[in-house]
Design a protein around this motif. Structure first.
Motif, PDB file in Angstrom:
ATOM      1  N   GLU A  51       0.829  -1.212   0.000  1.00 48.95           N
ATOM      2  CA  GLU A  51       0.000   0.000   0.000  1.00 48.95           C
ATOM      3  C   GLU A  51       0.859   1.257   0.000  1.00 48.95           C
ATOM      4  O   GLU A  51       0.553   2.238  -0.688  1.00 48.95           O
ATOM      5  N   GLY A  52       1.951   1.221   0.771  1.00 51.08           N
ATOM      6  CA  GLY A  52       2.827   2.381   0.850  1.00 51.08           C
ATOM      7  C   GLY A  52       3.506   2.676  -0.475  1.00 51.08           C
ATOM      8  O   GLY A  52       3.563   3.835  -0.912  1.00 51.08           O
ATOM      9  N   ILE A  53       4.020   1.643  -1.128  1.00 49.16           N
ATOM     10  CA  ILE A  53       4.689   1.832  -2.417  1.00 49.16           C
ATOM     11  C   ILE A  53       3.683   2.265  -3.477  1.00 49.16           C
ATOM     12  O   ILE A  53       3.962   3.139  -4.302  1.00 49.16           O
ATOM     13  N   TYR A  54       2.508   1.644  -3.436  1.00 48.44           N
ATOM     14  CA  TYR A  54       1.452   2.017  -4.387  1.00 48.44           C
ATOM     15  C   TYR A  54       1.118   3.500  -4.252  1.00 48.44           C
ATOM     16  O   TYR A  54       0.976   4.222  -5.249  1.00 48.44           O
ATOM     17  N   SER A  55       1.022   3.958  -3.011  1.00 45.61           N
ATOM     18  CA  SER A  55       0.716   5.365  -2.752  1.00 45.61           C
ATOM     19  C   SER A  55       1.821   6.277  -3.278  1.00 45.61           C
ATOM     20  O   SER A  55       1.551   7.353  -3.823  1.00 45.61           O
ATOM     21  N   LEU A  56       3.070   5.836  -3.135  1.00 42.96           N
ATOM     22  CA  LEU A  56       4.202   6.636  -3.600  1.00 42.96           C
ATOM     23  C   LEU A  56       4.243   6.744  -5.123  1.00 42.96           C
ATOM     24  O   LEU A  56       4.574   7.791  -5.675  1.00 42.96           O
ATOM     25  N   LEU A  57       3.901   5.642  -5.787  1.00 41.23           N
ATOM     26  CA  LEU A  57       4.098   5.580  -7.237  1.00 41.23           C
ATOM     27  C   LEU A  57       2.896   6.012  -8.064  1.00 41.23           C
ATOM     28  O   LEU A  57       3.047   6.364  -9.233  1.00 41.23           O
ATOM     29  N   GLN A  58       1.710   5.988  -7.485  1.00 42.80           N
ATOM     30  CA  GLN A  58       0.517   6.261  -8.285  1.00 42.80           C
ATOM     31  C   GLN A  58       0.462   7.705  -8.787  1.00 42.80           C
ATOM     32  O   GLN A  58      -0.253   8.009  -9.744  1.00 42.80           O
ATOM     33  N   LYS A  59       1.246   8.581  -8.169  1.00 39.02           N
ATOM     34  CA  LYS A  59       1.258   9.978  -8.595  1.00 39.02           C
ATOM     35  C   LYS A  59       2.210  10.222  -9.769  1.00 39.02           C
ATOM     36  O   LYS A  59       2.230  11.312 -10.341  1.00 39.02           O
ATOM     37  N   GLU A  60       3.012   9.196 -10.099  1.00 37.53           N
ATOM     38  CA  GLU A  60       3.972   9.342 -11.195  1.00 37.53           C
ATOM     39  C   GLU A  60       3.290   9.079 -12.537  1.00 37.53           C
ATOM     40  O   GLU A  60       2.739   8.009 -12.759  1.00 37.53           O
ATOM     41  N   SER A  61       3.348  10.055 -13.418  1.00 35.85           N
ATOM     42  CA  SER A  61       2.639   9.947 -14.698  1.00 35.85           C
ATOM     43  C   SER A  61       3.239   8.901 -15.629  1.00 35.85           C
ATOM     44  O   SER A  61       2.555   8.382 -16.517  1.00 35.85           O
ATOM     45  N   ASP A  62       4.527   8.573 -15.427  1.00 34.14           N
ATOM     46  CA  ASP A  62       5.176   7.615 -16.325  1.00 34.14           C
ATOM     47  C   ASP A  62       5.418   6.253 -15.675  1.00 34.14           C
ATOM     48  O   ASP A  62       6.172   5.433 -16.186  1.00 34.14           O
ATOM     49  N   ILE A  63       4.787   6.012 -14.515  1.00 31.21           N
ATOM     50  CA  ILE A  63       4.900   4.715 -13.841  1.00 31.21           C
ATOM     51  C   ILE A  63       3.505   4.170 -13.558  1.00 31.21           C
ATOM     52  O   ILE A  63       2.638   4.881 -13.057  1.00 31.21           O
ATOM     53  N   GLU A  64       3.307   2.904 -13.885  1.00 31.97           N
ATOM     54  CA  GLU A  64       2.019   2.251 -13.666  1.00 31.97           C
ATOM     55  C   GLU A  64       2.222   0.974 -12.852  1.00 31.97           C
ATOM     56  O   GLU A  64       3.134   0.197 -13.136  1.00 31.97           O
ATOM     57  N   ILE A  65       1.400   0.767 -11.829  1.00 36.51           N
ATOM     58  CA  ILE A  65       1.462  -0.468 -11.048  1.00 36.51           C
ATOM     59  C   ILE A  65       0.728  -1.555 -11.826  1.00 36.51           C
ATOM     60  O   ILE A  65      -0.490  -1.497 -12.010  1.00 36.51           O
ATOM     61  N   ALA A  66       1.477  -2.552 -12.293  1.00 36.14           N
ATOM     62  CA  ALA A  66       0.879  -3.620 -13.100  1.00 36.14           C
ATOM     63  C   ALA A  66       0.133  -4.626 -12.235  1.00 36.14           C
ATOM     64  O   ALA A  66      -0.816  -5.273 -12.683  1.00 36.14           O
ATOM     65  N   GLY A  67       0.568  -4.770 -10.982  1.00 36.82           N
ATOM     66  CA  GLY A  67      -0.060  -5.722 -10.079  1.00 36.82           C
ATOM     67  C   GLY A  67       0.848  -5.999  -8.903  1.00 36.82           C
ATOM     68  O   GLY A  67       1.903  -5.377  -8.757  1.00 36.82           O
ATOM     69  N   TYR A  68       0.442  -6.939  -8.067  1.00 38.33           N
ATOM     70  CA  TYR A  68       1.269  -7.267  -6.909  1.00 38.33           C
ATOM     71  C   TYR A  68       1.003  -8.702  -6.464  1.00 38.33           C
ATOM     72  O   TYR A  68      -0.026  -9.299  -6.796  1.00 38.33           O
ATOM     73  N   ALA A  69       1.959  -9.252  -5.719  1.00 34.47           N
ATOM     74  CA  ALA A  69       1.825 -10.604  -5.170  1.00 34.47           C
ATOM     75  C   ALA A  69       2.404 -10.624  -3.764  1.00 34.47           C
ATOM     76  O   ALA A  69       3.309  -9.845  -3.444  1.00 34.47           O
ATOM     77  N   GLY A  70       1.878 -11.525  -2.948  1.00 36.67           N
ATOM     78  CA  GLY A  70       2.361 -11.646  -1.579  1.00 36.67           C
ATOM     79  C   GLY A  70       3.363 -12.765  -1.392  1.00 36.67           C
ATOM     80  O   GLY A  70       3.888 -12.962  -0.302  1.00 36.67           O
ATOM     81  N   ASN A  71       3.642 -13.502  -2.479  1.00 40.50           N
ATOM     82  CA  ASN A  71       4.632 -14.582  -2.389  1.00 40.50           C
ATOM     83  C   ASN A  71       5.207 -14.871  -3.774  1.00 40.50           C
ATOM     84  O   ASN A  71       4.726 -14.356  -4.789  1.00 40.50           O
ATOM     85  N   GLY A  72       6.230 -15.716  -3.799  1.00 38.23           N
ATOM     86  CA  GLY A  72       6.909 -16.013  -5.051  1.00 38.23           C
ATOM     87  C   GLY A  72       6.054 -16.787  -6.034  1.00 38.23           C
ATOM     88  O   GLY A  72       6.091 -16.537  -7.242  1.00 38.23           O
ATOM     89  N   ALA A  73       5.272 -17.743  -5.535  1.00 38.83           N
ATOM     90  CA  ALA A  73       4.451 -18.577  -6.412  1.00 38.83           C
ATOM     91  C   ALA A  73       3.436 -17.742  -7.184  1.00 38.83           C
ATOM     92  O   ALA A  73       3.247 -17.922  -8.394  1.00 38.83           O
ATOM     93  N   ASN A  74       2.771 -16.818  -6.500  1.00 38.91           N
ATOM     94  CA  ASN A  74       1.783 -15.970  -7.169  1.00 38.91           C
ATOM     95  C   ASN A  74       2.443 -15.039  -8.183  1.00 38.91           C
ATOM     96  O   ASN A  74       1.864 -14.727  -9.228  1.00 38.91           O
ATOM     97  N   CYS A  75       3.653 -14.615  -7.859  1.00 36.76           N
ATOM     98  CA  CYS A  75       4.402 -13.771  -8.791  1.00 36.76           C
ATOM     99  C   CYS A  75       4.687 -14.536 -10.079  1.00 36.76           C
ATOM    100  O   CYS A  75       4.429 -14.040 -11.182  1.00 36.76           O
ATOM    101  N   LEU A  76       5.201 -15.748  -9.953  1.00 36.20           N
ATOM    102  CA  LEU A  76       5.529 -16.552 -11.131  1.00 36.20           C
ATOM    103  C   LEU A  76       4.280 -16.900 -11.936  1.00 36.20           C
ATOM    104  O   LEU A  76       4.311 -16.923 -13.171  1.00 36.20           O
ATOM    105  N   GLU A  77       3.179 -17.144 -11.235  1.00 38.00           N
ATOM    106  CA  GLU A  77       1.925 -17.451 -11.920  1.00 38.00           C
ATOM    107  C   GLU A  77       1.453 -16.251 -12.739  1.00 38.00           C
ATOM    108  O   GLU A  77       0.972 -16.404 -13.862  1.00 38.00           O
ATOM    109  N   TYR A  78       1.613 -15.062 -12.174  1.00 31.82           N
ATOM    110  CA  TYR A  78       1.196 -13.840 -12.872  1.00 31.82           C
ATOM    111  C   TYR A  78       1.918 -13.695 -14.209  1.00 31.82           C
ATOM    112  O   TYR A  78       1.313 -13.369 -15.232  1.00 31.82           O
ATOM    113  N   PHE A  79       3.212 -13.977 -14.206  1.00 34.09           N
ATOM    114  CA  PHE A  79       4.003 -13.739 -15.413  1.00 34.09           C
ATOM    115  C   PHE A  79       3.853 -14.835 -16.473  1.00 34.09           C
ATOM    116  O   PHE A  79       4.427 -14.721 -17.550  1.00 34.09           O
ATOM    117  N   LEU A  80       3.057 -15.834 -16.183  1.00 30.15           N
ATOM    118  CA  LEU A  80       2.738 -16.816 -17.216  1.00 30.15           C
ATOM    119  C   LEU A  80       1.847 -16.198 -18.288  1.00 30.15           C
ATOM    120  O   LEU A  80       1.855 -16.630 -19.444  1.00 30.15           O
TER     121      LEU A  80
END
Length: 206
Positions: free
Chosen positions: A15-44
């Motif tokens: 939440e903190g990082i999302y809040s920091l970055l959402q104001k940047e016009s050239d940066i977009e939050i693509a998504g997030y994961a709470g563990n490695g497995a979900n991260c790897l699944e996302y990038f499939l």
């Protein structure tokens, strides 16, 4: 637009990082994961330009996750964001393809700068991380070199073998093994087996 994916098991950090970055016009939050497995699944089925990840995750460590990401998706840049300020962690992340390393006390400007540099294929180390890495390199350089035989004996000691068992494995006498063990204690400045193994693990001698 730089697409950033976040990996951290603490919701407050996400939440903190999302809040920091959402104001940047050239940066977009693509998504997030709470563990490695979900991260790897996302990038499939998805992609991102930069992954900002903690190196301490509930199901795997960040070094292994970084290594897997860079192997499967070499075009995705990885930035470590961690509370760990030990040179060993930083070095392992960089050796396994990370584009940078920041501590979780990093300010908004540092995080944004790191993301933008990583997206360009450049490297970023926060000041504290850079100092820790430098200290680790100096410590590594200060360790006396071990002979091939000493490394073999050290490996078997770490596996819990006795002098007699090591002698049998290496086809040498027990006295020779004992001599190598004493040399290891002297070179690495430790006075018992537990400290010897601990030193070897902490300094990647195994």
């Amino acid at each position: 637009m730089i697409k950033v994916y976040l990996v951290d098991d603490h919701a407050v950090v996400i939440e903190g990082i999302y809040s920091l970055l959402q104001k940047e016009s050239d940066i977009e939050i693509a998504g997030y994961a709470g563990n490695g497995a979900n991260c790897l699944e996302y990038f499939l089925s998805h992609t991102a330009d930069v992954i900002l990840m903690d190196i301490s995750l509930p199901d795997m460590n960040g070094v292994d996750l970084c290594k897997t990401i860079k192997k499967n998706y070499p075009g995705i840049m990885v930035l470590a964001l961690s509370t760990f300020n030990q040179g060993t962690y930083i070095r392992k992340m960089m050796e396994n393809g990370a584009s940078g390393y920041l501590l979780k006390n990093a300010g908004r400007e540092q995080i944004i700068e790191a993301i933008k540099l990583a997206a360009k294929g450049k490297t970023y180390l926060s000041f504290d991380a850079g100092q820790a890495l430098k200290s680790d390199e100096q410590r590594q350089n200060a360790i006396p070199p071990l002979t091939k035989r000493e490394k073999e004996v050290l490996l078997y000691i770490a596996e819990g073998l006795t002098n007699a068992q090591i002698a049998e494995k290496l086809f040498i006498s027990i006295d020779t093994v004992d001599s190598h063990r004493k040399n290891l204690h002297t070179k690495l400045n430790v006075n018992n087996t537990a400290l010897l193994v601990r030193f070897a693990v902490e300094n990647d001698l195994l």
